[in-house]
Design a protein around this motif. Sequence first.
Motif, PDB file in Angstrom:
ATOM      1  N   ILE A 152       2.570   6.701   1.460  1.00  0.00           N
ATOM      2  CA  ILE A 152       3.528   5.596   1.635  1.00  0.00           C
ATOM      3  C   ILE A 152       2.965   4.310   1.042  1.00  0.00           C
ATOM      4  CG2 ILE A 152       4.650   4.116   3.362  1.00  0.00           C
ATOM      5  CD1 ILE A 152       4.857   6.629   5.152  1.00  0.00           C
ATOM      6  N   ALA A 153       1.666   4.082   1.264  1.00  0.00           N
ATOM      7  CA  ALA A 153       1.030   2.879   0.714  1.00  0.00           C
ATOM      8  C   ALA A 153       1.080   2.883  -0.816  1.00  0.00           C
ATOM      9  CB  ALA A 153      -0.415   2.790   1.202  1.00  0.00           C
ATOM     10  N   LYS A 154       0.977   4.060  -1.398  1.00  0.00           N
ATOM     11  CA  LYS A 154       1.019   4.150  -2.866  1.00  0.00           C
ATOM     12  C   LYS A 154       2.443   4.017  -3.397  1.00  0.00           C
ATOM     13  CE  LYS A 154      -3.226   6.842  -3.188  1.00  0.00           C
ATOM     14  NZ  LYS A 154      -3.852   8.148  -3.453  1.00  0.00           N
ATOM     15  N   LYS A 155       3.396   4.557  -2.649  1.00  0.00           N
ATOM     16  CA  LYS A 155       4.796   4.452  -3.071  1.00  0.00           C
ATOM     17  C   LYS A 155       5.290   3.019  -2.954  1.00  0.00           C
ATOM     18  CE  LYS A 155       9.475   6.091  -2.098  1.00  0.00           C
ATOM     19  NZ  LYS A 155      10.336   6.989  -1.292  1.00  0.00           N
ATOM     20  N   PHE A 156       5.045   2.407  -1.804  1.00  0.00           N
ATOM     21  CA  PHE A 156       5.470   1.022  -1.567  1.00  0.00           C
ATOM     22  C   PHE A 156       4.263   0.113  -1.811  1.00  0.00           C
ATOM     23  CE2 PHE A 156       8.266   3.699   0.991  1.00  0.00           C
ATOM     24  CZ  PHE A 156       9.528   3.217   0.640  1.00  0.00           C
ATOM     25  N   ASN A 157       3.864   0.064  -3.068  1.00  0.00           N
ATOM     26  CA  ASN A 157       2.577  -0.576  -3.409  1.00  0.00           C
ATOM     27  C   ASN A 157       2.631  -2.093  -3.533  1.00  0.00           C
ATOM     28  OD1 ASN A 157       3.961  -0.794  -5.791  1.00  0.00           O
ATOM     29  ND2 ASN A 157       2.640   0.562  -6.956  1.00  0.00           N
ATOM     30  N   THR A 158       3.728  -2.685  -3.046  1.00  0.00           N
ATOM     31  CA  THR A 158       3.778  -4.155  -2.970  1.00  0.00           C
ATOM     32  C   THR A 158       3.829  -4.619  -1.509  1.00  0.00           C
ATOM     33  OG1 THR A 158       6.203  -4.195  -3.113  1.00  0.00           O
ATOM     34  CG2 THR A 158       4.964  -4.327  -5.194  1.00  0.00           C
ATOM     35  N   GLU A 159       3.762  -3.676  -0.591  1.00  0.00           N
ATOM     36  CA  GLU A 159       3.881  -3.983   0.833  1.00  0.00           C
ATOM     37  C   GLU A 159       2.506  -3.966   1.495  1.00  0.00           C
ATOM     38  OE1 GLU A 159       6.551  -4.872   2.329  1.00  0.00           O
ATOM     39  OE2 GLU A 159       8.150  -4.305   0.934  1.00  0.00           O
ATOM     40  N   TRP A 160       2.046  -5.106   1.968  1.00  0.00           N
ATOM     41  CA  TRP A 160       0.719  -5.186   2.582  1.00  0.00           C
ATOM     42  C   TRP A 160       0.600  -4.302   3.819  1.00  0.00           C
ATOM     43  CZ3 TRP A 160      -1.148  -6.779   7.379  1.00  0.00           C
ATOM     44  CH2 TRP A 160      -0.173  -7.236   8.274  1.00  0.00           C
ATOM     45  N   SER A 161       1.680  -4.213   4.592  1.00  0.00           N
ATOM     46  CA  SER A 161       1.611  -3.474   5.856  1.00  0.00           C
ATOM     47  C   SER A 161       1.438  -1.975   5.647  1.00  0.00           C
ATOM     48  CB  SER A 161       2.851  -3.751   6.718  1.00  0.00           C
ATOM     49  OG  SER A 161       4.033  -3.417   6.027  1.00  0.00           O
ATOM     50  N   ALA A 162       1.914  -1.452   4.521  1.00  0.00           N
ATOM     51  CA  ALA A 162       1.735  -0.021   4.241  1.00  0.00           C
ATOM     52  C   ALA A 162       0.253   0.290   4.067  1.00  0.00           C
ATOM     53  CB  ALA A 162       2.520   0.370   2.991  1.00  0.00           C
ATOM     54  N   ALA A 163      -0.431  -0.532   3.290  1.00  0.00           N
ATOM     55  CA  ALA A 163      -1.873  -0.343   3.086  1.00  0.00           C
ATOM     56  C   ALA A 163      -2.643  -0.628   4.380  1.00  0.00           C
ATOM     57  CB  ALA A 163      -2.368  -1.249   1.958  1.00  0.00           C
ATOM     58  N   TYR A 164      -2.161  -1.581   5.160  1.00  0.00           N
ATOM     59  CA  TYR A 164      -2.793  -1.924   6.438  1.00  0.00           C
ATOM     60  C   TYR A 164      -2.815  -0.711   7.367  1.00  0.00           C
ATOM     61  CZ  TYR A 164      -3.015  -3.882  11.195  1.00  0.00           C
ATOM     62  OH  TYR A 164      -3.344  -4.124  12.500  1.00  0.00           O
ATOM     63  N   TYR A 165      -1.673  -0.051   7.525  1.00  0.00           N
ATOM     64  CA  TYR A 165      -1.606   1.095   8.438  1.00  0.00           C
ATOM     65  C   TYR A 165      -2.370   2.298   7.893  1.00  0.00           C
ATOM     66  CZ  TYR A 165       1.708  -1.151  11.579  1.00  0.00           C
ATOM     67  OH  TYR A 165       2.287  -1.997  12.500  1.00  0.00           O
ATOM     68  N   ALA A 166      -2.401   2.443   6.577  1.00  0.00           N
ATOM     69  CA  ALA A 166      -3.213   3.515   5.996  1.00  0.00           C
ATOM     70  C   ALA A 166      -4.686   3.290   6.336  1.00  0.00           C
ATOM     71  CB  ALA A 166      -3.005   3.571   4.483  1.00  0.00           C
ATOM     72  N   ALA A 167      -5.124   2.041   6.238  1.00  0.00           N
ATOM     73  CA  ALA A 167      -6.507   1.694   6.592  1.00  0.00           C
ATOM     74  C   ALA A 167      -6.766   1.942   8.065  1.00  0.00           C
ATOM     75  CB  ALA A 167      -6.783   0.229   6.245  1.00  0.00           C
ATOM     76  N   LEU A 168      -5.853   1.513   8.914  1.00  0.00           N
ATOM     77  CA  LEU A 168      -6.003   1.709  10.357  1.00  0.00           C
ATOM     78  C   LEU A 168      -6.142   3.189  10.695  1.00  0.00           C
ATOM     79  CD1 LEU A 168      -5.890   0.733  13.321  1.00  0.00           C
ATOM     80  CD2 LEU A 168      -3.391   0.814  13.150  1.00  0.00           C
TER      81      LEU A 168
END
Length: 220
Positions: A54-70
Amino acid sequence: MTKRFLLSLALVMGFAGAATAQEFKQTLGTSVKAFFDGKDQTEKIGQSNRLGLIAKKFNTEWSAAYYAALSKIMLNYDEKDEAKKDAYLDEAEDFLATATTLADKNDKGQQSELYALNAMLANARLGVDPKKRWQKYGKIFESNLEKAKEYNAENPRIYFLKATSVFFTPKMFGGGKKKSLEYFEKAEGLFAKESHDDITKPFWGKEANDEFMKQAKTDD
């Protein structure tokens, strides 16, 4: 004719943008919930990998990368092998760097959440090998919590993370259940004020805080 066409096009594009934003929130929210509800490590790994996609698909959304990190940080807690624990944390660090790049520098809420997650990552690094890492990562943990507080002192995850750190610190080094309780109680009050309506504004941690707080009230 041209003006009407441009107006219609603008309306269509605006609707498409809103639909995409709604799709993103629904997709992210479903996967975050599935991760937290996961019954075992295998299930959680699958959901964590989905959050990475999801973080890669929506790669302009900070929260997607945030939850992937979490999710990667949390996977580390249930892993026994030190090398694998660090591998999860390496992934978390990469996603967190992406989230930091994408986040709004003027949004105090976003910045507070990022610094809090950086603190969580540092504490997880420390936990892999406490004897060798406490001096380095203990300082990083504390400094990131302070920065998170500067941006938003009402962020309950600041106090939840501080509380868990104190909880697991031996009494001889200033920790223990009793000393952690004030932080869990502080977090409890702030969790109660949070809205759960928008997944892009993190609100995780309440259930874990409640459980730890019960334990903190038992004999130390």
